[in-house]
Design a protein around this motif. Structure first.
Motif, short mmCIF file in Angstrom:
data_model
loop_
_atom_site.label_atom_id
_atom_site.label_comp_id
_atom_site.label_asym_id
_atom_site.label_seq_id
_atom_site.Cartn_x
_atom_site.Cartn_y
_atom_site.Cartn_z
N GLY A 4 -2.46 -0.38 5.02
CA GLY A 4 -2.09 0.04 3.67
C GLY A 4 -0.68 0.56 3.49
N LEU A 5 0.15 0.44 4.52
CA LEU A 5 1.54 0.90 4.40
C LEU A 5 2.38 -0.16 3.70
CD1 LEU A 5 2.07 2.47 7.93
CD2 LEU A 5 2.05 3.70 5.75
N LEU A 60 -9.09 -2.75 2.12
CA LEU A 60 -9.58 -4.08 1.71
C LEU A 60 -8.43 -5.03 1.47
CD1 LEU A 60 -12.48 -3.08 -0.72
CD2 LEU A 60 -12.65 -3.76 1.69
N SER A 61 -7.37 -4.54 0.84
CA SER A 61 -6.21 -5.40 0.58
C SER A 61 -4.98 -4.54 0.29
CB SER A 61 -6.47 -6.37 -0.58
OG SER A 61 -6.92 -5.68 -1.72
N THR A 62 -3.84 -5.11 0.60
CA THR A 62 -2.55 -4.45 0.39
C THR A 62 -1.64 -5.39 -0.38
OG1 THR A 62 -2.81 -3.28 2.51
CG2 THR A 62 -0.60 -3.32 1.54
N ILE A 89 3.16 5.36 1.98
CA ILE A 89 4.52 5.46 2.52
C ILE A 89 4.48 6.36 3.75
CG2 ILE A 89 6.90 6.21 2.06
CD1 ILE A 89 6.30 5.76 -0.94
N ASP A 90 4.98 5.89 4.86
CA ASP A 90 5.08 6.70 6.07
C ASP A 90 6.48 7.29 6.13
OD1 ASP A 90 5.34 7.68 8.75
OD2 ASP A 90 3.64 6.41 9.31
N ALA A 91 6.58 8.58 5.90
CA ALA A 91 7.87 9.24 5.79
C ALA A 91 8.57 9.48 7.12
CB ALA A 91 7.73 10.57 5.04
N HIS A 92 7.89 9.18 8.22
CA HIS A 92 8.56 9.32 9.52
C HIS A 92 7.86 8.41 10.53
CE1 HIS A 92 10.93 11.64 12.60
NE2 HIS A 92 10.08 10.96 13.36
#
Length: 544
Positions: free
Chosen positions: A235-236, A531-533, A83-86
């Protein structure tokens, strides 16, 4: 024989029932970091209808669940979706359609890039972003003479990497009606010897950007989907989009309902009257993929462009302390309205003076312990006298570790000793409440959350500098960094009950990496690959 036939039939029916699917997905043979309260690991989990229904040992789970799809992780590490919080998700997507100036090593290199872009894109405004004069041999702001000679009629705007300054040509200034000697609150229109240089800082940039035609519907859709593809590749699975207008809420929601936009978005609406009117009247909006309950406010500008508001003069610019982007009364009124309506306030504050002003305004309303989760975005330079406000009022410091490793080369020149020691102090800030959400601020920084992890833990740039790390007393542990980009980021969005860990009842958002970031050597962290999301148990990215 007649008695035997019914028994065989019953056995056959029973066997068929046992083989009926009762789950969509089983992930097994992985090193699964659950990021639960005890930070335990598992080797398998089960997904059904987009949510995690069981976590544990593969042999036990296989006795209970018969999944339509089985993933053998082959010992690879598995983490909750990052998770990118900003971040600035939509603007990042738009930037993919403009001239990319990131990494240019001189003003001449910028012009070459822009010229090539203009050749490929023959019509309309020329828009670019990403230059940083701090990366150049000559570290002064550029001026527009060469830009005017290359593009005497076609308007050009080239935004600095931080988004808080831009250089424009005379054609753009003419369209916007900018005149020598003109002033603006919370901004700067640079002049030298009575002439406009083309440099605009903070609110002054908006004078020109408001004249750029709005993106078409197709451009908007391409921006969102292009940003999504790149984010999934690193990966987000959730991004906090900081500073949208209310019209984007419907656009995002429609694309998510169609199934084309799968990225989960925590949207903060910009500090504008129309956005307040929209959300105050409608109320918070929540769907599985979209959460709208917060407002993004800007207190000051950026340190790199000297727009950050400081308590004392810049070390490299005597008698200059930057400025607030609005007067204090504006921030007080906005905070009161947001508080009264029960929404979250998230304020960009870089300089120690800006942080002090916003922290005091928050404290006057929050009045001690609470669960409002009001956030200071960046909290980049905080006076030691003001750190207490975070803990006393449960104010959340939302930080971006790669800012420290990007800025460290020149931040000392801006701040000097000892003030640099109060900057990028992520460990100190984490200790105030015992948790801290992490982000990137992309496109200001690279979108890769593994770079966030590396910068938080190792405190070096991608070249491995400095050798002993930058102000290592404020490095985070690996556990803290992983929590910062999973469960703590979810908590900063009021979403910790539905994401941020691999636990029963939560969305099946997860990522599989080729190496374990909890164990690999620090210098190898930037080389770790996704590798995978997966989002909702559906594969949305696979490394080719």
């Amino acid at each position: 024989m007649k008695k035997l036939l019914p028994l065989l039939l019953i056995a056959a029916i029973t066997s068929c029932k046992q083989k009926e699917y009762n789950a969509d997905l089983l992930v097994k043979n992985g090193l699964v970091y659950t990021v639960n309260d005890k930070f335990t690991t598992a080797d398998a989990f089960v997904v059904n209808a987009g949510k995690i229904v069981a976590v544990g040992k593969a042999d036990s789970l296989e006795d209970i669940y018969h999944a339509k799809t089985v993933i053998d992780a082959q010992g690879k590490p598995v983490y909750p979706g990052f998770i990118d919080a900003h971040a600035h998700f939509y603007n990042y997507g738009l930037n993919l359609q403009t001239a990319n100036l990131v990494g240019t090593q001189s003003w001449e290199a910028v012009l070459d890039t822009v010229n090539s872009f203009a050749t490929r894109n023959a019509d309309g405004w020329i828009v670019g972003r990403g230059w940083d004069q701090n990366d150049w041999k000559v570290k002064n702001f550029p001026e527009k003479t060469l830009l005017d000679s290359l593009f005497p009629l076609r308007p050009v705007i080239l935004t600095r990497i931080d988004g808080h300054a831009a250089i424009v040509n005379q054609a753009a200034l003419n369209i916007a009606g900018v005149k020598p000697g003109q002033t603006i609150v919370g901004g700067k229109i640079e002049m030298i010897n009575g002439k406009l240089t083309g440099i605009l800082v903070d609110n002054a940039v908006g004078i020109v950007t408001r004249k750029i035609p709005s993106p078409t519907e197709q451009m908007t859709q391409d921006a969102l989907l292009g940003a999504q593809n790149n984010c999934f590749a690193v990966g987000l699975t959730t991004v906090d989009d900081c500073g949208l207008d209310y019209q984007m809420v419907n656009t995002i929601d429609q694309l998510q309902r169609k199934g084309s936009l799968k990225m989960r978005i925590y949207a903060m609406l910009s500090d504008r009257p129309e956005n307040y009117d929209y959300l105050f009247k409608r109320g918070a909006f929540k769907s599985p993929g979209l959460n709208v309950r917060a407002f993004k406010v800007y207190a000051d500008g950026a340190l790199g462009s000297r727009g950050a508001c400081l308590l004392k003069d810049y070390a490299d610019s005597a008698k200059w302390r930057g400025f607030l982007l609005s007067d204090r009364k504006h921030f007080e009124e906005v905070a009161q309205n947001i508080y009264d309506k029960g929404f979250q306030m998230c304020t960009h504050a870089i300089g120690d003076s800006a942080n002090r002003a916003i922290l005091q305004i928050y404290a006057n309303l929050l009045k001690g312990k609470n669960d409002r989760r009001w956030r200071i975005e960046h909290a980049q330079i905080v006076s030691p006298d003001d750190v207490k406000y975070f803990a006393d009022n449960n104010i959340v410091p939302s930080v971006q570790p790669t800012h420290a490793t990007s800025d460290m080369v020149w931040a000392l020149k801006r701040l000097g000793d000892p003030r640099i020691k109060t900057a990028y102090a992520y460990k100190d800030l984490m200790n105030t409440n015992g948790w801290i959400p992490l982000g990137t601020d992309f496109p200001v920084e690279n979108i890769n959350p593994l770079y966030t992890f590396y910068a938080a833990v190792v405190r070096k740039d991608l070249e491995g500098r400095p050798a002993n790390g930058f102000q290592m007393e404020n490095a985070l542990s690996r556990v803290e960094a992983l929590k910062g980009m999973t469960i703590w980021a979810a908590k900063s969005n009021f979403e910790e009950a539905e994401k941020g860990s691999i636990e029963v009842g939560k969305y099946a958002d997860f990522v599989i990496l080729d190496q374990d970031i909890m164990k690999v050597k620090g210098g190898e962290l930037p080389n770790v690959k996704v590798l995978s999301t997966y989002v909702n148990g559906e594969k949305v990215y696979e490394k080719k």
